[in-house]
Design an enzyme around this catalytic site. Structure first.
Site, short mmCIF file in Angstrom:
data_model
loop_
_atom_site.label_atom_id
_atom_site.label_comp_id
_atom_site.label_asym_id
_atom_site.label_seq_id
_atom_site.Cartn_x
_atom_site.Cartn_y
_atom_site.Cartn_z
N TYR A 141 1.11 -0.71 0.47
CA TYR A 141 -0.23 0.23 -0.45
C TYR A 141 1.24 1.13 -0.12
CZ TYR A 141 -4.08 -3.20 1.71
OH TYR A 141 -4.74 -4.37 1.37
N HIS A 195 0.15 -11.72 1.04
CA HIS A 195 -1.06 -11.25 0.65
C HIS A 195 -2.07 -11.40 -0.45
CE1 HIS A 195 -1.74 -6.34 0.30
NE2 HIS A 195 -3.02 -7.31 0.17
N SER A 198 -13.25 -5.01 2.29
CA SER A 198 -14.09 -4.81 1.98
C SER A 198 -15.57 -5.63 2.07
CB SER A 198 -13.97 -4.34 0.26
OG SER A 198 -12.69 -4.17 0.03
N PRO A 199 -16.01 -5.00 3.51
CA PRO A 199 -17.16 -5.29 4.27
C PRO A 199 -18.10 -4.69 3.56
CG PRO A 199 -15.76 -4.66 5.62
CD PRO A 199 -15.08 -4.58 4.80
N ARG A 221 -16.44 -2.08 -1.21
CA ARG A 221 -15.25 -0.50 -1.09
C ARG A 221 -16.31 0.81 -1.41
NH1 ARG A 221 -13.62 -5.17 -4.67
NH2 ARG A 221 -11.98 -5.73 -3.96
#
Length: 339
Positions: free
Chosen positions: A68, A136, A215-216, A219
């Site tokens: 990130y 990841h 991403s619950p 997004r």
């Protein structure tokens, strides 16, 4: 339609990820990716304020990754928690190899890279150990046993406390868990993404592995506040990389969001709180990590802890958002997802 927002809870409860190598964390975590990349311009001061407020409120499970930024998000999180490290369960990830200029090199699960990536993350974060270290993405060219074997060495050396995988298939999870107990699998899970219910979730429960949904909130789409007036410059959600939030798919999916909003109104909460409550209702071994870089959204998300969904409410959501109704794949290129 009016929107209600449930207030902050008196305290944030905890949940335990994994049974063979358990890690107790706040029931709701905080995804930090968007503080540094992908979702438009970043604001370091706002991000640090959000991290500080999260920990002060009891949201102590923080999620970052070396890619990130690249690399800048770990530095940001590390600086923000420097004076409160003992109150935080810190998760980071390796495997999506990038250069400092942002160039994507590919997926790397070689043992030498695992060791090097961990040392680099420890330095950027400014910590002596990582509480939960994820691969990841699964490297298709390196047997998972070799990758997890190297991760186990990090545990033995005291650099890492618990191991996790991200976007791994049920078979890969089984093979990894045979090498060293896997505490958690991180993968996308929301009202818009439910395919893991078929095979992966049963295997996690069979093996005693926790689930960390990223991403619950789809997004941001499931909040009802994203996408209706377009996206900011530099926001990757408007690109083909995320098909659900671009083109005709976006309009179709926002229709589903409107249905969620109607159910939320009946329950006196916001669409975001309802969507998070739905994920939380999946079980006590589920700890979602909604991402935000603003205090007000952090506090709104925490209000989901006060939303209890009975069978009737869950059925209403199933009717409002059938699995097959969501338009578009979750990524434009699914080749990095372990199948």
């Amino acid at each position: 339609m009016t929107t209600s927002i449930r207030p902050l809870p008196a305290e944030v409860p905890t949940r335990t990820l994994g049974t063979h190598a358990p890690l107790t964390v706040s029931t709701l975590g905080l995804g930090c990716m968007g503080m540094s990349e992908f979702y438009g311009p970043s604001d370091e001061a706002s991000s640090i304020a959000t991290l500080h407020r999260a920990v002060d409120l009891g949201v102590t499970f923080l999620d970052t990754a070396d890619m990130y930024g690249p690399f800048t998000n770990e530095r940001l999180v590390g600086a923000a928690i420097a004076d409160r490290r003992d109150r935080v369960q810190l998760a980071t990830k390796f495997g999506n190899e990038r250069r400092p200029d942002g160039t994507r090199v590919g997926i790397n699960g070689t043992p030498a890279y695992v060791r090097r990536a961990c040392d680099d993350s420890l330095q950027r974060l400014g910590v002596e150990h990582i509480d939960l270290y994820y691969q990841h993405r699964v490297d298709p060219d390196v047997p998972i046993e070799e990758t997890v074997g190297a991760m186990k060495e990090l545990v033995d050396a005291g650099k890492v406390r618990h191991l996790g995988l991200s976007e791994a298939s049920a078979e890969t999870v089984r093979r990894a868990h045979a090498v060293h107990p896997i505490t958690a699998l991180q993968t996308e899970y929301s009202l818009f993404t439910r395919d893991l219910e078929d095979e992966i979730l049963p295997v996690l429960r069979e093996l005693g592995i926790g689930l960390v949904p990223y991403s619950p909130l789809g997004r941001g789409l499931l909040t009802g506040a994203v996408g209706r007036t377009g996206f900011a410059d530099g926001d990757s959600r408007s690109s083909g990389y995320f098909p659900r939030s671009s083109g005709e798919n976006l309009a179709r999916n926002l229709t589903l969001v409107d249905r969620i909003g109607a159910v939320a109104e009946q329950h006196g909460c916001s669409p975001a709180q309802l969507a998070l409550a739905w994920v939380l209702a999946a079980g006590p071994d589920v700890v979602p990590i909604p991402g935000t870089r603003r205090v007000r959204y952090l506090e709104e998300n925490l209000g989901a802890l006060a939303v209890e969904l009975d069978d009737e409410a869950l059925a209403a959501l199933e009717e409002a958002v059938p699995r097959a109704a969501v338009a578009g794949a979750r990524y434009g290129d699914m080749s990095s997802i372990d199948g």
